[in-house]
Design a protein around this motif. Sequence first.
Motif, PDB file in Angstrom:
ATOM      1  N   VAL A  60       0.842  -1.198   0.000  1.00  0.00           N
ATOM      2  CA  VAL A  60       0.000   0.000   0.000  1.00  0.00           C
ATOM      3  C   VAL A  60       0.877   1.249   0.000  1.00  0.00           C
ATOM      4  O   VAL A  60       0.644   2.188  -0.773  1.00  0.00           O
ATOM      5  CB  VAL A  60      -0.974  -0.005   1.197  1.00  0.00           C
ATOM      6  N   GLU A  61       1.886   1.266   0.843  1.00  0.00           N
ATOM      7  CA  GLU A  61       2.795   2.410   0.909  1.00  0.00           C
ATOM      8  C   GLU A  61       3.449   2.687  -0.447  1.00  0.00           C
ATOM      9  O   GLU A  61       3.554   3.841  -0.876  1.00  0.00           O
ATOM     10  CB  GLU A  61       3.866   2.142   1.961  1.00  0.00           C
ATOM     11  N   ALA A  62       3.867   1.631  -1.138  1.00  0.00           N
ATOM     12  CA  ALA A  62       4.514   1.803  -2.441  1.00  0.00           C
ATOM     13  C   ALA A  62       3.573   2.445  -3.450  1.00  0.00           C
ATOM     14  O   ALA A  62       3.983   3.301  -4.241  1.00  0.00           O
ATOM     15  CB  ALA A  62       5.005   0.448  -2.960  1.00  0.00           C
ATOM     16  N   VAL A  63       2.307   2.066  -3.416  1.00  0.00           N
ATOM     17  CA  VAL A  63       1.344   2.650  -4.353  1.00  0.00           C
ATOM     18  C   VAL A  63       1.029   4.091  -3.971  1.00  0.00           C
ATOM     19  O   VAL A  63       1.081   4.993  -4.816  1.00  0.00           O
ATOM     20  CB  VAL A  63       0.047   1.814  -4.406  1.00  0.00           C
ATOM     21  N   VAL A  64       0.700   4.320  -2.714  1.00  0.00           N
ATOM     22  CA  VAL A  64       0.280   5.655  -2.273  1.00  0.00           C
ATOM     23  C   VAL A  64       1.402   6.673  -2.432  1.00  0.00           C
ATOM     24  O   VAL A  64       1.173   7.806  -2.854  1.00  0.00           O
ATOM     25  CB  VAL A  64      -0.226   5.620  -0.817  1.00  0.00           C
ATOM     26  N   CYS A  65       2.610   6.271  -2.119  1.00  0.00           N
ATOM     27  CA  CYS A  65       3.745   7.200  -2.149  1.00  0.00           C
ATOM     28  C   CYS A  65       4.542   7.137  -3.452  1.00  0.00           C
ATOM     29  O   CYS A  65       5.453   7.928  -3.658  1.00  0.00           O
ATOM     30  CB  CYS A  65       4.665   6.921  -0.963  1.00  0.00           C
ATOM     31  N   GLY A  66       4.195   6.214  -4.333  1.00  0.00           N
ATOM     32  CA  GLY A  66       4.999   5.977  -5.525  1.00  0.00           C
ATOM     33  C   GLY A  66       4.738   6.901  -6.701  1.00  0.00           C
ATOM     34  O   GLY A  66       5.627   7.159  -7.487  1.00  0.00           O
ATOM     35  N   ARG A  67       3.506   7.364  -6.829  1.00  0.00           N
ATOM     36  CA  ARG A  67       3.183   8.274  -7.935  1.00  0.00           C
ATOM     37  C   ARG A  67       2.021   9.154  -7.521  1.00  0.00           C
ATOM     38  O   ARG A  67       1.379   8.903  -6.511  1.00  0.00           O
ATOM     39  CB  ARG A  67       2.877   7.529  -9.219  1.00  0.00           C
ATOM     40  N   SER A  68       1.754  10.153  -8.313  1.00  0.00           N
ATOM     41  CA  SER A  68       0.702  11.115  -7.991  1.00  0.00           C
ATOM     42  C   SER A  68      -0.550  10.831  -8.817  1.00  0.00           C
ATOM     43  O   SER A  68      -0.468  10.587 -10.018  1.00  0.00           O
ATOM     44  CB  SER A  68       1.205  12.534  -8.279  1.00  0.00           C
ATOM     45  N   PHE A  69      -1.694  10.846  -8.154  1.00  0.00           N
ATOM     46  CA  PHE A  69      -2.989  10.681  -8.809  1.00  0.00           C
ATOM     47  C   PHE A  69      -3.794  11.955  -8.615  1.00  0.00           C
ATOM     48  O   PHE A  69      -3.705  12.597  -7.568  1.00  0.00           O
ATOM     49  CB  PHE A  69      -3.769   9.511  -8.191  1.00  0.00           C
ATOM     50  N   GLN A  70      -4.617  12.279  -9.581  1.00  0.00           N
ATOM     51  CA  GLN A  70      -5.517  13.413  -9.412  1.00  0.00           C
ATOM     52  C   GLN A  70      -6.714  13.020  -8.551  1.00  0.00           C
ATOM     53  O   GLN A  70      -7.134  13.774  -7.684  1.00  0.00           O
ATOM     54  CB  GLN A  70      -6.000  13.925 -10.770  1.00  0.00           C
ATOM     55  N   LEU A  71      -7.266  11.854  -8.805  1.00  0.00           N
ATOM     56  CA  LEU A  71      -8.500  11.442  -8.148  1.00  0.00           C
ATOM     57  C   LEU A  71      -8.272  10.386  -7.076  1.00  0.00           C
ATOM     58  O   LEU A  71      -7.457   9.470  -7.262  1.00  0.00           O
ATOM     59  CB  LEU A  71      -9.489  10.870  -9.174  1.00  0.00           C
ATOM     60  N   LEU A  72      -9.017  10.492  -5.989  1.00  0.00           N
ATOM     61  CA  LEU A  72      -8.985   9.446  -4.965  1.00  0.00           C
ATOM     62  C   LEU A  72      -9.460   8.128  -5.547  1.00  0.00           C
ATOM     63  O   LEU A  72      -8.984   7.056  -5.151  1.00  0.00           O
ATOM     64  CB  LEU A  72      -9.860   9.836  -3.773  1.00  0.00           C
ATOM     65  N   GLU A  73     -10.384   8.181  -6.497  1.00  0.00           N
ATOM     66  CA  GLU A  73     -10.874   6.972  -7.156  1.00  0.00           C
ATOM     67  C   GLU A  73      -9.737   6.226  -7.858  1.00  0.00           C
ATOM     68  O   GLU A  73      -9.663   4.990  -7.794  1.00  0.00           O
ATOM     69  CB  GLU A  73     -11.962   7.332  -8.180  1.00  0.00           C
ATOM     70  N   ALA A  74      -8.855   6.968  -8.517  1.00  0.00           N
ATOM     71  CA  ALA A  74      -7.724   6.350  -9.214  1.00  0.00           C
ATOM     72  C   ALA A  74      -6.727   5.766  -8.223  1.00  0.00           C
ATOM     73  O   ALA A  74      -6.179   4.674  -8.443  1.00  0.00           O
ATOM     74  CB  ALA A  74      -7.039   7.371 -10.117  1.00  0.00           C
ATOM     75  N   LEU A  75      -6.498   6.456  -7.130  1.00  0.00           N
ATOM     76  CA  LEU A  75      -5.609   5.942  -6.089  1.00  0.00           C
ATOM     77  C   LEU A  75      -6.168   4.652  -5.503  1.00  0.00           C
ATOM     78  O   LEU A  75      -5.442   3.659  -5.345  1.00  0.00           O
ATOM     79  CB  LEU A  75      -5.403   6.993  -4.999  1.00  0.00           C
ATOM     80  N   ALA A  76      -7.452   4.637  -5.190  1.00  0.00           N
ATOM     81  CA  ALA A  76      -8.077   3.436  -4.634  1.00  0.00           C
ATOM     82  C   ALA A  76      -7.987   2.270  -5.616  1.00  0.00           C
ATOM     83  O   ALA A  76      -7.690   1.136  -5.218  1.00  0.00           O
ATOM     84  CB  ALA A  76      -9.535   3.716  -4.265  1.00  0.00           C
ATOM     85  N   GLU A  77      -8.224   2.522  -6.891  1.00  0.00           N
ATOM     86  CA  GLU A  77      -8.118   1.467  -7.912  1.00  0.00           C
ATOM     87  C   GLU A  77      -6.701   0.913  -7.984  1.00  0.00           C
ATOM     88  O   GLU A  77      -6.500  -0.297  -8.092  1.00  0.00           O
ATOM     89  CB  GLU A  77      -8.530   1.990  -9.287  1.00  0.00           C
ATOM     90  N   ALA A  78      -5.715   1.784  -7.918  1.00  0.00           N
ATOM     91  CA  ALA A  78      -4.323   1.341  -7.980  1.00  0.00           C
ATOM     92  C   ALA A  78      -3.958   0.482  -6.774  1.00  0.00           C
ATOM     93  O   ALA A  78      -3.260  -0.529  -6.910  1.00  0.00           O
ATOM     94  CB  ALA A  78      -3.386   2.546  -8.089  1.00  0.00           C
ATOM     95  N   VAL A  79      -4.420   0.865  -5.591  1.00  0.00           N
ATOM     96  CA  VAL A  79      -4.163   0.061  -4.387  1.00  0.00           C
ATOM     97  C   VAL A  79      -4.839  -1.296  -4.519  1.00  0.00           C
ATOM     98  O   VAL A  79      -4.231  -2.342  -4.257  1.00  0.00           O
ATOM     99  CB  VAL A  79      -4.638   0.796  -3.112  1.00  0.00           C
ATOM    100  N   ALA A  80      -6.106  -1.309  -4.943  1.00  0.00           N
ATOM    101  CA  ALA A  80      -6.833  -2.570  -5.090  1.00  0.00           C
ATOM    102  C   ALA A  80      -6.157  -3.483  -6.099  1.00  0.00           C
ATOM    103  O   ALA A  80      -5.980  -4.686  -5.849  1.00  0.00           O
ATOM    104  CB  ALA A  80      -8.280  -2.296  -5.502  1.00  0.00           C
ATOM    105  N   THR A  81      -5.757  -2.939  -7.226  1.00  0.00           N
ATOM    106  CA  THR A  81      -5.092  -3.729  -8.263  1.00  0.00           C
ATOM    107  C   THR A  81      -3.792  -4.329  -7.742  1.00  0.00           C
ATOM    108  O   THR A  81      -3.508  -5.513  -7.964  1.00  0.00           O
ATOM    109  CB  THR A  81      -4.832  -2.868  -9.509  1.00  0.00           C
TER     110      THR A  81
END
Length: 123
Positions: A60-81
Amino acid sequence: MDKIFLEGMAFFARHGVFPAERETGQRFLIDVALYLDLSLAGRADDLELTINYLDVYHKVEAVVCGRSFQLLEALAEAVATAILESFPVRQVGVRVRKPGAPLPGYFETVGVEILRGKSCPAK
């Protein structure tokens, strides 16, 4: 179905629609719920038969801190994936909260919550 959960993981990251949010960054709170069968691990008391919480935290840390997302929806999708691809789970729930969202007035937090699962293979 059984569940492993990690709640209230806090990360400083640079997500948001506005450039200032991505420049200065802010705190994001992430909750994940992993759905799988935990009966073997429960009977055997063996870490190898379950999912190590530390591994989930680091993913989770790698996804959240690894790149920038505009939308919380995109961040959540990336974590789930990332979780679905990395761990033997049937489903994953991801909740992303942004306590410092640039909104007028008082509020505790804004966020999104998603539930995703692995596709069943075609027969």
